[in-house]
Design an enzyme around this catalytic site. Structure first.
Site, PDB file in Angstrom:
ATOM      1  N   HIS A 251      38.497   9.592  70.815  1.00 50.46           N
ATOM      2  CA  HIS A 251      38.072   9.330  69.431  1.00 50.46           C
ATOM      3  C   HIS A 251      36.844   8.422  69.508  1.00 50.46           C
ATOM      4  CE1 HIS A 251      42.008  10.648  67.615  1.00 50.46           C
ATOM      5  NE2 HIS A 251      42.461  10.281  68.802  1.00 50.46           N
TER       6      HIS A 251
ATOM      7  N   HIS B 144      49.231  17.088  66.895  1.00 51.57           N
ATOM      8  CA  HIS B 144      49.879  15.775  66.937  1.00 51.57           C
ATOM      9  C   HIS B 144      51.277  15.980  66.367  1.00 51.57           C
ATOM     10  CE1 HIS B 144      49.825  11.200  66.300  1.00 51.57           C
ATOM     11  NE2 HIS B 144      50.979  11.614  65.802  1.00 51.57           N
TER      12      HIS B 144
ATOM     13  N   HIS C 178      49.317  14.065  73.578  1.00 50.60           N
ATOM     14  CA  HIS C 178      50.044  12.825  73.907  1.00 50.60           C
ATOM     15  C   HIS C 178      51.569  12.923  73.847  1.00 50.60           C
ATOM     16  CE1 HIS C 178      49.756  12.471  69.584  1.00 50.60           C
ATOM     17  NE2 HIS C 178      48.567  11.921  69.566  1.00 50.60           N
TER      18      HIS C 178
ATOM     19  N   ASP D  71      43.506   9.708  74.976  1.00 53.39           N
ATOM     20  CA  ASP D  71      43.612   9.383  73.553  1.00 53.39           C
ATOM     21  C   ASP D  71      42.833   8.091  73.289  1.00 53.39           C
ATOM     22  OD1 ASP D  71      44.208   9.448  70.916  1.00 53.39           O
ATOM     23  OD2 ASP D  71      46.355   9.067  71.118  1.00 53.39           O
TER      24      ASP D  71
ATOM     25  N   HIS E 108      39.832   0.327  68.521  1.00 56.75           N
ATOM     26  CA  HIS E 108      39.829  -0.462  67.282  1.00 56.75           C
ATOM     27  C   HIS E 108      39.390  -1.866  67.688  1.00 56.75           C
ATOM     28  CE1 HIS E 108      41.950   2.688  65.080  1.00 56.75           C
ATOM     29  NE2 HIS E 108      42.800   2.782  66.074  1.00 56.75           N
TER      30      HIS E 108
HETATM   31  O1  DOR Z   1      47.419   5.911  68.146  1.00 62.47           O
HETATM   32  C1  DOR Z   1      46.683   6.753  67.671  1.00 62.47           C
HETATM   33  N1  DOR Z   1      45.405   6.484  67.392  1.00 62.47           N
HETATM   34  N2  DOR Z   1      47.176   7.963  67.417  1.00 62.47           N
HETATM   35  C2  DOR Z   1      46.462   8.880  66.741  1.00 62.47           C
HETATM   36  O2  DOR Z   1      46.986   9.936  66.452  1.00 62.47           O
HETATM   37  C3  DOR Z   1      45.110   8.588  66.275  1.00 62.47           C
HETATM   38  C4  DOR Z   1      44.492   7.501  67.054  1.00 62.47           C
HETATM   39  C5  DOR Z   1      43.259   6.908  66.390  1.00 62.47           C
HETATM   40  O3  DOR Z   1      42.410   7.695  65.948  1.00 62.47           O
HETATM   41  O4  DOR Z   1      43.135   5.695  66.344  1.00 62.47           O
HETATM   42 ZN    ZN Z   2      44.332  10.979  69.383  1.00 61.41          ZN
END
Ligand code: DOR
Ligand code: ZN
Length: 424
Positions: free
Chosen positions: A57, A175, A228, A301, A305
């Protein structure tokens, strides 16, 4: 031209002493001394295909304060990764052909590695899915709310999506969690106990959703990829589906292999993600399934953040952890510890993602293929330190891990983009 000499090269499942001559493509694999000015001595090193991360991401466009294509692709290069497949839960989500094309342009401009993009499936774009089939690596369906607004919970619409994606012959990445089960499990929430986060998204939530996805795959003959995977129960379902001949693959991620939910007590939201961390028993089942072949790939994954966002309580912080630059080191260390074989490491991190997502002329070292190459030092000792990482989010759940073995050079289409941990 660039030549890599005196290394051991991973070709067709075996390590062979050979020299590589590279332009944008692999020109030659030879035992002879190449007559090339730019020669790099790879004595004592192993040369493998550039790693592919089928699940990142990078947040660009929309949330470039967390990551963007420049920082994300540098992090990839640092981790020996030469191709990333990026998820569509941007803000706003990539659910229209226009947004997809805009994102392709951004990635082309900024990315230092090869990339593919998933198209998001929402409740109101089912008619446009076919339109983009030639410019996506696959489609992504969130059966349950996770980070972002991309979501498809209506059963009739899910079926419609499985049918439509089947006709595109692309992979449908799912997912797998069940909203009703997660909602009911909120009764397990203990405000001051971070690991109770995992109990609010219990194993049955994943297991039921996988069951449902498999039953739709059976009807519509969709190429299903369960992202995942975390549970022993989910592994059993996928193993049985494969035995029945269903076209299904799956991946798990390093955080599920190296942490369990009790680690959340200390690390709190810095280890919250969806689906959540599980038990030691599930973790052991994941490791076994990697070697047994039920788990086809390791993705990261990579879900960055900011530290500020993750400093909140597990109940309000966004789920997700970064990982694109630490996967190779963690898995090579695991090879050194005999948790999996070297061959399996290359299969699950390079070859299988290329095969499944039809990433042409990459994922293998073969004359004529793109010169996407990673040079590995199996013996180097080091500690994962945030200061050395390239992700914009500025932290790693693996901080402090002492490892043996890592990528020491990344080559993308014949150009050196990382050397000794430094992205060029
Ligand atoms: O933990 C996660 N973070 N699971 C997800 O499905 C999306 C991802 C995110 O985009 O932060
Ligand atoms: Zn993801």
């Amino acid at each position: 031209m660039l030549a890599l000499v005196n290394g051991k090269v991973f070709i067709k499942g075996r390590l062979i002493k050979a020299n590589l001559i590279l332009s944008k493509r692999i020109e030659k694999i030879t035992k002879e001394k190449p007559a090339v000015d730019n020669t790099i001595d790879c004595s004592g090193k192993i040369i493998i295909p550039g790693l592919i991360d089928p699940h990142v991401h990078f947040r660009d466009p929309g949330q470039t304060y967390k990551e963007d294509w420049t920082s994300g692709s540098k992090a990839a290069a640092h981790g020996g990764v030469t191709t990333v497949l990026d998820m569509p839960n941007n803000v706003p989500p990539i659910t229209t052909p226009e947004r997809l094309k805009e994102k392709i342009e951004i990635a082309k401009k900024k990315s230092i590695v090869n990339f593919g993009l998933y198209f998001g499936i929402g409740p109101s774009n089912l008619e446009t899915l076919g339109e983009v089939k030639n410019i996506v690596c696959g489609y992504k369906m969130f059966m349950c709310k996770s980070t972002g607004d991309l979501l498809l919970t209506d059963v009739k619409k899910q079926e419609h999506a499985f049918e439509t994606v089947s006709k595109t012959e692309k992979v449908l990445a799912v997912h797998a969690e069940t909203p009703e089960i997660n909602e009911a499990a909120m009764k397990n929430k203990i405000e001051d106990l971070p690991e109770s986060y995992a109990n609010t998204k219990p194993p049955e939530s994943e297991i039921k959703a996988i069951e449902k996805a498999l039953s739709m795959t059976k009807v519509y003959d969709t190429k299903l990829h369960v992202v995942h995977l975390t549970t022993a129960g989910g592994i059993e379902l996928i193993k049985n589906a494969k035995m029945q001949g269903l076209d299904v693959t799956t991946e798990t991620c390093p955080h599920y292999l190296f942490f369990t939910k009790t680690n959340m007590r200390k690390k709190k939201a810095f280890l919250s993600m969806n689906p959540p961390l599980r038990t030691k028993k599930d973790q052991a089942a994941l490791w076994s399934a990697i070697s047994a072949g039920t788990i086809d790939m390791i993705s990261t994954d990579h879900a960055p953040h900011t530290i500020e966002e993750k400093s909140q309580s597990v109940w309000t912080a966004p789920g997700g952890v970064p990982g694109v630059e630490t996967r190779a080191g963690l898995m090579i260390d695991a090879v050194n510890k005999r948790l999996l074989s070297f061959e399996r490491f290359v299969e699950i991190c390079c070859e299988n993602p290329a095969k499944r997502f039809d990433i042409k002329e990459r994922g293998f070292i073969e004359a004529g293929f793109f010169a996407d190459i990673t040079v590995v030092d199996m013996k180097k000792h080091y500690t994962i330190k945030t200061d050395n990482l390239y992700t914009k989010c500025g932290w790693s759940p693996f901080e402090g891990f002492k490892l043996k073995g890592c990528p020491v050079m990344t080559i993308s289409e014949g150009k050196i983009i990382m050397e000794d941990g430094v992205v060029l």
